[in-house]
Every structure is written in C-alpha cells, then in structure tokens.
Design an enzyme around this catalytic site. Structure first.
Site, mmCIF file in Angstrom:
data_model
loop_
_atom_site.group_PDB
_atom_site.id
_atom_site.type_symbol
_atom_site.label_atom_id
_atom_site.label_comp_id
_atom_site.label_asym_id
_atom_site.label_seq_id
_atom_site.Cartn_x
_atom_site.Cartn_y
_atom_site.Cartn_z
ATOM 1 N N ALA A 60 -7.721 -10.671 -3.297
ATOM 2 C CA ALA A 60 -6.276 -10.655 -3.509
ATOM 3 C C ALA A 60 -5.564 -10.256 -2.224
ATOM 4 O O ALA A 60 -6.083 -9.484 -1.415
ATOM 5 C CB ALA A 60 -5.925 -9.687 -4.630
ATOM 6 N N LYS A 64 -0.941 -14.532 -2.016
ATOM 7 C CA LYS A 64 -0.281 -13.771 -3.072
ATOM 8 C C LYS A 64 0.378 -14.667 -4.114
ATOM 9 O O LYS A 64 0.319 -14.388 -5.313
ATOM 10 C CB LYS A 64 0.784 -12.855 -2.464
ATOM 11 C CG LYS A 64 0.245 -11.718 -1.614
ATOM 12 C CD LYS A 64 1.393 -10.981 -0.938
ATOM 13 C CE LYS A 64 0.902 -9.854 -0.063
ATOM 14 N NZ LYS A 64 0.437 -8.688 -0.839
ATOM 15 N N THR A 84 -1.462 -9.838 -5.087
ATOM 16 C CA THR A 84 -0.935 -9.162 -6.262
ATOM 17 C C THR A 84 0.467 -9.680 -6.583
ATOM 18 O O THR A 84 1.312 -9.779 -5.693
ATOM 19 C CB THR A 84 -0.891 -7.642 -6.035
ATOM 20 O OG1 THR A 84 -2.207 -7.157 -5.807
ATOM 21 C CG2 THR A 84 -0.289 -6.921 -7.196
ATOM 22 N N ARG A 110 0.667 -2.250 5.292
ATOM 23 C CA ARG A 110 1.486 -1.547 4.308
ATOM 24 C C ARG A 110 2.467 -2.551 3.697
ATOM 25 O O ARG A 110 3.669 -2.343 3.659
ATOM 26 C CB ARG A 110 2.211 -0.359 4.949
ATOM 27 C CG ARG A 110 3.006 -0.655 6.212
ATOM 28 C CD ARG A 110 3.863 0.554 6.610
ATOM 29 N NE ARG A 110 4.613 0.329 7.825
ATOM 30 C CZ ARG A 110 4.241 0.745 9.044
ATOM 31 N NH1 ARG A 110 3.091 1.392 9.200
ATOM 32 N NH2 ARG A 110 5.015 0.513 10.096
ATOM 33 N N PHE A 113 3.136 -4.926 -1.937
ATOM 34 C CA PHE A 113 3.249 -5.897 -3.043
ATOM 35 C C PHE A 113 4.430 -6.846 -2.849
ATOM 36 O O PHE A 113 5.170 -7.153 -3.799
ATOM 37 C CB PHE A 113 3.392 -5.185 -4.394
ATOM 38 C CG PHE A 113 2.150 -4.528 -4.925
ATOM 39 C CD1 PHE A 113 0.919 -4.689 -4.320
ATOM 40 C CD2 PHE A 113 2.226 -3.724 -6.058
ATOM 41 C CE1 PHE A 113 -0.219 -4.073 -4.823
ATOM 42 C CE2 PHE A 113 1.102 -3.102 -6.578
ATOM 43 C CZ PHE A 113 -0.126 -3.273 -5.954
ATOM 44 N N ASN A 170 -4.512 -3.964 -10.432
ATOM 45 C CA ASN A 170 -4.518 -3.270 -9.146
ATOM 46 C C ASN A 170 -3.892 -1.893 -9.302
ATOM 47 O O ASN A 170 -2.673 -1.758 -9.399
ATOM 48 C CB ASN A 170 -3.757 -4.097 -8.104
ATOM 49 C CG ASN A 170 -3.945 -3.570 -6.691
ATOM 50 O OD1 ASN A 170 -4.370 -2.431 -6.491
ATOM 51 N ND2 ASN A 170 -3.621 -4.395 -5.710
ATOM 52 N N SER A 173 -3.789 0.076 -4.576
ATOM 53 C CA SER A 173 -3.093 -0.142 -3.311
ATOM 54 C C SER A 173 -2.493 1.178 -2.841
ATOM 55 O O SER A 173 -1.850 1.885 -3.620
ATOM 56 C CB SER A 173 -1.986 -1.182 -3.477
ATOM 57 O OG SER A 173 -1.158 -1.197 -2.328
ATOM 58 N N THR A 243 -14.062 -2.404 -3.065
ATOM 59 C CA THR A 243 -12.909 -1.529 -3.215
ATOM 60 C C THR A 243 -11.681 -2.152 -2.555
ATOM 61 O O THR A 243 -11.770 -3.185 -1.884
ATOM 62 C CB THR A 243 -13.144 -0.164 -2.499
ATOM 63 O OG1 THR A 243 -13.191 -0.390 -1.071
ATOM 64 C CG2 THR A 243 -14.416 0.501 -2.951
ATOM 65 N N TYR A 316 -11.628 -11.143 2.921
ATOM 66 C CA TYR A 316 -10.228 -11.156 3.347
ATOM 67 C C TYR A 316 -10.155 -10.954 4.860
ATOM 68 O O TYR A 316 -10.010 -11.904 5.625
ATOM 69 C CB TYR A 316 -9.412 -10.101 2.604
ATOM 70 C CG TYR A 316 -7.912 -10.167 2.860
ATOM 71 C CD1 TYR A 316 -7.383 -10.624 4.062
ATOM 72 C CD2 TYR A 316 -7.011 -9.767 1.893
ATOM 73 C CE1 TYR A 316 -6.019 -10.690 4.289
ATOM 74 C CE2 TYR A 316 -5.636 -9.824 2.110
ATOM 75 C CZ TYR A 316 -5.150 -10.282 3.315
ATOM 76 O OH TYR A 316 -3.802 -10.342 3.539
#
Length: 342
Positions: A60, A64, A84, A110, A113, A170, A173, A243, A316
């Site tokens: 993920a 997105k 996400t 950072r 979302f 999720n 994050s 993770t 990723y």
C-alpha cells in the site's frame, strides 16, 4: 537500464519522480527495459481463500488511488494492495513530505494518507480491466476525532467491500496523529469487533466474504506486541501485515534526512521488520495469513521472509531503488523457494 533512469528520476522531487516514472511506464518505456516479464514462472498460492498467481505483491502507498493498475499488473505482481484510502478525500501533510537517503537505500515519508477518497478508487475498480487480486488498504480521516475512528473504518470498509479481494486495516502509519493508539488493548478490540460485525452484514449484502487483515507497526515496547497479537488472534483476523514504516532512525542517524519526521522504510528497516515477522509467525496458527513487508530489497530478502513464515511478501521502497526488475527477481526467488524452476 533502470540505473540510468533512476539517475534522471532522482533529480526530481520524489513525488514528481513517482508520477513521471508511472507515466513513462504507461508509455511502455520502462516495460521495454525489463525483459522477460511475461515469462515469469507461476508460483500459485491459496491464501485466505484467494488464489494468488504468485506471492509477490505491491505494498500500500505506491498506488493509493488505483491510477496505475494497468501499468503495475504488467510488471509481474501476484497482487496489488491499493490505498491507503479514507472515507473522504484529504490532501495529506504539507510538502515536502518524502525524503530519499540513497546511500542507505531508504526513504522517510510523512505523507499523511493523502488520497482522493474511497469513492473514486471504487469507481476505477468497477470499470477497470484489471482482473488480478486487489487488496484495499483503509484508514481514518485526519480530522476524525479518536472517539469516532471506528466509524471511519467501518464506513471505508463498506465503501470498498464490493470491489476488494481483501481489505487491510491500517492502524500503524506514524503520520496520522493518534493512529497507532488503535493497535492497543480496548481500542483494538472495539475496532476489530465493529469491523467484523460490519463485515458480516456486508457479506450477506454482496454474497461474498472478504478477508480482513491488519497492518501493524515495527515499533513496540516490551510486551506490547504480544498483547496486540493476543487480540488479533483471539478475534480471528484473517491476516497480519508485518510491518509498516518505523519511527526509529537506526542505520541512518548521521544523515541530514534523519532529522525529518515521518516513517523510515527501505534497507534500514529490514532487521526490525524481520524480527516482528518472526514474533508473529511464532504465535499465529496456520489459519492466519502472514504478509511480510518492510525492507524487502532483493530476492534474498524474499527468500528470508518466506523462510521466516510469510505466506506473501510486498514491495515498495525496493521498487524505487531497484526498479521493476525487482519484481522479476522476487518472483523467481519465490519459485526457487517453492522448489520450482525459476
């Protein structure tokens, strides 16, 4: 070939580079640079009742909003995890919000979302020609207060349920304030119970049962991980993704980027992610799927995660540093691990 392309892309701001790379791939430039994609071995896995053509997936965050499924499916992935996504669109954190650490094959992000909301993703999937396995990763909106977080997750689950092969929750994050608190004790029990109740309703409505998996953090105080696993296993979630990114800076402490807030991914996360994976594998029963993510940068890393008990793996940051050829390498490593010709 990708080494040259990467040099050019790394002259761009990371988010711009990501968009440009996907646009180039859509034109076929990157696909042409990766021979043998269509000759990859089949490494079928049945996990959570889903038939995966191979166990190598996209994590993920890479796509997105489901805008690049047509490109990504040609690279050889066995599944894509989109998102996400949140119930409502949101811009995420201010830019710059992604920082490369090339000498360590790492990123700090950072993002927060940023996404177009669940509804546009659902519409894309409804009209998409993509027929591969799709997981959808859901989160809560930043402006939703903690006491209403459960409702955000339930709403997002309802929105994506009809088009998802599985849904990833999720809770880990580091870039949404208070989100990781949902991994613990009473908050986690309440959330899982609410989502399973909602899933039961949706299963009857859509005449299908969609597996629920939970994505966990790599950062744990003594005893916390066991307490969280107690709840997830007791509540019989279908799978665990181990993770997400880490708040730690082990391995990159001396870099200027280490001062930036956000989650660290890539090679420096490898050891920590493997430790968490090992702890989860020791506790789970075979009914609970285990999806490995974090610091997977090579075929050797894929083999190691499968040896530790992972059913599936996700890429990723390795894609950013190694390019689409990493997918081939990962699938061939999975084939060798299964005793098949690679």
């Amino acid at each position: 070939m990708y080494a040259l392309i990467r040099q050019l892309l790394f002259r761009l701001e990371p988010e711009q580079a990501h968009r440009v790379s996907m646009q180039l791939a859509r034109l076929g430039l990157r696909i042409a640079a990766v021979p043998g994609v269509r000759s990859l071995p089949a490494v079928p896995r049945r996990v959570m009742g889903i038939d995966f053509p191979n166990p190598v997936g996209l994590a993920a965050g890479f796509d997105k909003d489901g805008e690049y499924m047509d490109v990504l499916e040609q690279l050889g992935f066995g599944f894509l995890e989109l998102g996400t996504v949140t119930p409502r669109a949101q811009p995420g954190n201010p830019q710059p919000r992604v920082f490369r650490i090339p000498e360590h094959e790492a990123l700090i992000n950072r993002m927060g979302f940023n996404n177009q909301g669940a509804e546009p993703l659902v519409r894309r999937l409804e009209v998409s020609r993509h027929r591969g396995v799709v997981g959808i990763n859901i989160g809560k909106n930043r402006d939703t207060p903690p006491e209403r977080a459960v409702e955000d997750y339930a709403q997002a689950l309802g929105m994506v349920y009809g088009v998802a092969d599985y849904v990833a929750v999720n809770l880990s994050s580091p870039n949404t304030p208070g989100l990781r608190d949902l991994q613990h004790e009473g908050a986690l029990r309440n959330l899982i119970d609410r989502l399973q109740t909602e899933r039961k309703r949706l299963a009857e409505l859509h005449d299908k049962r969609v597996p629920l998996v939970v994505k966990i953090a790599p950062d744990w105080e003594a005893g916390e991980l066991d307490a969280t696993l107690d709840i997830l296993l007791e509540r019989r979630v279908d799978g665990i993704v181990a993770t997400n990114t880490t708040l730690g800076r082990t391995g990159v402490e001396q870099t200027p980027q280490a001062r930036e807030s956000g989650g660290l991914s890539g090679a420096p996360l490898r050891e920590q992610a493997e430790w968490v994976l090992e702890q989860v594998a020791a506790r789970r029963d075979r009914r609970t799927a285990l999806i490995a993510a974090g610091g997977i940068m090579s075929g050797e890393d894929v083999t190691r995660r499968l040896d530790l008990g992972a059913d599936l793996v996700q890429l990723y940051t390795g894609m950013i540093y190694r390019g689409p050829g990493l997918v081939q390498e990962a699938v061939r490593a999975a084939a060798r691990h299964a005793g098949q010709p690679a």
